[in-house]
Design a protein around this motif. Structure first.
Motif: not given
Length: 159
Positions: A105-118, A71-83
């Motif tokens: 096509g044999s691969l799949s990814f489940t969206t992660d909704n754990d949430g993080w604060s950067i 995060n190169s912003n001058p403020f914290p960022v909250s991320v709700s999910s990674v997809a």
């Protein structure tokens, strides 16, 4: 003291109290107006880069996807999910050149909704535990492959 003098003193005292009370009332109830200014900065997107996963992927199993979020912003960022970012690679995945025959096509990814604060001007490691899976349809060309998983982060909405 004469009666006239008492009346004058009483009237003078009453007028004095009335003037003092009016001044105090005016001081407490005065209104005003004016202007002020403020400006908002523009947010810079987060930068996601590859990390080192702690588990291996195999047919019929799942593994961790590790990424670093800066995060190169001058403020914290909250991320709700990674997809999975399906606009990149083959539906969000690519494989190293030595394993081009691997069926992605044999691969799949489940969206992660754990949430993080950067933190402001900081970074964190995100370990999407068990979020990539490989189906039993994976072919032998996938053995020993290194996969790139293209991700997108969604910021938490402001309240």
């Amino acid at each position: 003291m004469t009666r006239k003098r008492i009346v004058r003193t009483t009237v003078a005292a009453a007028v004095g109290l009335l003037v003092a009370g009016s001044v105090a009332y005016a001081a407490w109830t005065v209104n005003g107006g004016g202007t002020g200014t403020a400006s908002a900065t523009s947010a810079v997107p987060l930068t996601l880069s590859a990390g080192t996963p702690s588990t291996s992927l195999y047919p019929g199993g799942s593994a961790d996807v590790d990424t670093s979020a800066a995060n190169s912003n001058p403020f914290p960022v909250s991320v709700s999910s990674v997809a999975l970012d399906t606009t990149q690679g083959t539906n969000g995945f690519s494989v190293d050149a030595g394993h081009s025959g691997c069926n992605l096509g044999s691969l799949s990814f489940t969206t992660d909704n754990d949430g993080w604060s950067i933190p402001a001007n900081g970074s964190i490691d995100i370990d999407a535990a068990g979020d990539i899976a490989m189906s039993t349809a994976a072919n032998d060309s996938c053995q020993g492959a290194t996969f790139t998983v293209y991700l997108t982060a969604t910021a938490a909405s402001a309240s």
